[in-house]
Design a protein around this motif. Structure first.
Motif, PDB file in Angstrom:
ATOM      1  N   ASP A 121      60.574  44.055  31.658  1.00  8.74           N
ATOM      2  CA  ASP A 121      59.282  44.667  31.976  1.00  8.74           C
ATOM      3  C   ASP A 121      58.838  45.673  30.922  1.00  8.74           C
ATOM      4  O   ASP A 121      57.654  45.748  30.580  1.00  8.74           O
ATOM      5  CB  ASP A 121      59.328  45.341  33.350  1.00  8.74           C
ATOM      6  N   GLU A 122      59.771  46.427  30.372  1.00  7.32           N
ATOM      7  CA  GLU A 122      59.446  47.435  29.364  1.00  7.32           C
ATOM      8  C   GLU A 122      58.960  46.780  28.058  1.00  7.32           C
ATOM      9  O   GLU A 122      57.972  47.221  27.467  1.00  7.32           O
ATOM     10  CB  GLU A 122      60.678  48.307  29.084  1.00  7.32           C
ATOM     11  N   GLU A 123      59.667  45.735  27.617  1.00 11.93           N
ATOM     12  CA  GLU A 123      59.261  45.028  26.395  1.00 11.93           C
ATOM     13  C   GLU A 123      57.893  44.373  26.575  1.00 11.93           C
ATOM     14  O   GLU A 123      57.048  44.412  25.679  1.00 11.93           O
ATOM     15  CB  GLU A 123      60.288  43.964  26.024  1.00 11.93           C
ATOM     16  N   LYS A 124      57.680  43.779  27.740  1.00 13.82           N
ATOM     17  CA  LYS A 124      56.402  43.127  28.021  1.00 13.82           C
ATOM     18  C   LYS A 124      55.274  44.161  28.012  1.00 13.82           C
ATOM     19  O   LYS A 124      54.228  43.944  27.395  1.00 13.82           O
ATOM     20  CB  LYS A 124      56.462  42.420  29.367  1.00 13.82           C
ATOM     21  N   ALA A 125      55.486  45.285  28.671  1.00 19.30           N
ATOM     22  CA  ALA A 125      54.468  46.335  28.716  1.00 19.30           C
ATOM     23  C   ALA A 125      54.155  46.860  27.321  1.00 19.30           C
ATOM     24  O   ALA A 125      52.993  47.122  26.989  1.00 19.30           O
ATOM     25  CB  ALA A 125      54.928  47.475  29.627  1.00 19.30           C
ATOM     26  N   SER A 126      55.183  46.990  26.496  1.00 17.20           N
ATOM     27  CA  SER A 126      54.992  47.459  25.124  1.00 17.20           C
ATOM     28  C   SER A 126      54.129  46.491  24.316  1.00 17.20           C
ATOM     29  O   SER A 126      53.207  46.907  23.605  1.00 17.20           O
ATOM     30  CB  SER A 126      56.350  47.651  24.444  1.00 17.20           C
ATOM     31  N   GLN A 127      54.418  45.192  24.420  1.00 23.11           N
ATOM     32  CA  GLN A 127      53.628  44.184  23.702  1.00 23.11           C
ATOM     33  C   GLN A 127      52.181  44.172  24.182  1.00 23.11           C
ATOM     34  O   GLN A 127      51.257  44.073  23.375  1.00 23.11           O
ATOM     35  CB  GLN A 127      54.242  42.789  23.885  1.00 23.11           C
ATOM     36  N   LEU A 128      51.983  44.270  25.481  1.00 22.57           N
ATOM     37  CA  LEU A 128      50.633  44.254  26.026  1.00 22.57           C
ATOM     38  C   LEU A 128      49.844  45.477  25.582  1.00 22.57           C
ATOM     39  O   LEU A 128      48.682  45.369  25.185  1.00 22.57           O
ATOM     40  CB  LEU A 128      50.664  44.158  27.553  1.00 22.57           C
ATOM     41  N   LYS A 129      50.477  46.640  25.616  1.00 18.02           N
ATOM     42  CA  LYS A 129      49.807  47.872  25.211  1.00 18.02           C
ATOM     43  C   LYS A 129      49.474  47.837  23.720  1.00 18.02           C
ATOM     44  O   LYS A 129      48.386  48.236  23.307  1.00 18.02           O
ATOM     45  CB  LYS A 129      50.698  49.077  25.523  1.00 18.02           C
ATOM     46  N   LYS A 130      50.400  47.360  22.917  1.00 20.37           N
ATOM     47  CA  LYS A 130      50.232  47.337  21.465  1.00 20.37           C
ATOM     48  C   LYS A 130      49.137  46.359  21.034  1.00 20.37           C
ATOM     49  O   LYS A 130      48.380  46.629  20.108  1.00 20.37           O
ATOM     50  CB  LYS A 130      51.559  46.955  20.803  1.00 20.37           C
ATOM     51  N   ASN A 131      49.033  45.217  21.676  1.00 21.51           N
ATOM     52  CA  ASN A 131      48.130  44.166  21.216  1.00 21.51           C
ATOM     53  C   ASN A 131      46.831  44.075  22.009  1.00 21.51           C
ATOM     54  O   ASN A 131      45.779  43.867  21.444  1.00 21.51           O
ATOM     55  CB  ASN A 131      48.860  42.824  21.220  1.00 21.51           C
ATOM     56  N   ASN A 132      46.901  44.176  23.322  1.00 23.02           N
ATOM     57  CA  ASN A 132      45.744  44.234  24.205  1.00 23.02           C
ATOM     58  C   ASN A 132      44.636  43.245  23.841  1.00 23.02           C
ATOM     59  O   ASN A 132      43.500  43.620  23.606  1.00 23.02           O
ATOM     60  CB  ASN A 132      45.186  45.655  24.254  1.00 23.02           C
ATOM     61  N   GLY A 133      44.989  41.974  23.778  1.00 20.99           N
ATOM     62  CA  GLY A 133      43.969  40.976  23.480  1.00 20.99           C
ATOM     63  C   GLY A 133      44.437  39.565  23.779  1.00 20.99           C
ATOM     64  O   GLY A 133      45.614  39.314  23.994  1.00 20.99           O
ATOM     65  N   ILE A 134      43.479  38.661  23.786  1.00 22.11           N
ATOM     66  CA  ILE A 134      43.764  37.244  23.997  1.00 22.11           C
ATOM     67  C   ILE A 134      43.474  36.521  22.698  1.00 22.11           C
ATOM     68  O   ILE A 134      42.366  36.598  22.162  1.00 22.11           O
ATOM     69  CB  ILE A 134      42.917  36.676  25.153  1.00 22.11           C
ATOM     70  N   PHE A 135      44.498  35.870  22.158  1.00 23.29           N
ATOM     71  CA  PHE A 135      44.409  35.189  20.875  1.00 23.29           C
ATOM     72  C   PHE A 135      44.292  33.685  21.088  1.00 23.29           C
ATOM     73  O   PHE A 135      45.045  33.115  21.868  1.00 23.29           O
ATOM     74  CB  PHE A 135      45.689  35.419  20.052  1.00 23.29           C
TER      75      PHE A 135
END
Length: 125
Positions: free
Chosen positions: A27-41
């Motif tokens: 959950d922590e790694e996922k939250a970090s990636q989401l916060k850092k990138n915050n977009g749909i590619f």
């Protein structure tokens, strides 16, 4: 994630591995990636045969490969995607040489290198 794999695209193998890494995130790694990138590619990739396939990665809410409306569309060849994923070139260099094009939020596209780099240690790309 067999639905990610498309015959004739090296990109699909890399994205299938990326999907496995995302699924293994705590959950922590996922939250970090989401916060850092915050977009749909969205990736629109043309292979050596001239055929095009597309994939969408949600790094806004789920850290999964999905079919959502993208914030940015990245258009490139299969070979260029592989070179970026393997660290042989950067998205910025590919853009400057015309090997990568974008539609939508161009600033979000600059995060592509970071997304791929952050998973490189967890999966052999």
């Amino acid at each position: 994630m067999s639905d990610v794999k498309v015959e004739g695209y090296k990109t699909s193998e890399i994205l299938a591995t990326l999907a496995q890494v995302f699924e293994a995130y705590n959950d922590e790694e996922k939250a970090s990636q989401l916060k850092k990138n915050n977009g749909i590619f969205e990736f629109k990739v043309k292979n050596a045969a001239g055929k095009e396939a597309s994939w969408t990665i949600d790094l806004k809410k789920t850290a999964k490969l999905l079919g959502l409306k993208p914030d940015v569309t990245i258009i490139l060849s299969d070979e260029t995607f592989v070179e970026i994923a393997n660290g042989k070139t950067t998205g910025q260099k590919a853009f400057m040489t015309g090997a990568l094009k974008t539609k939508g939020n161009m600033m979000l596209a600059t995060k592509l290198d970071g997304v791929l780099k952050s998973t490189r240690g967890k999966a052999k790309l």
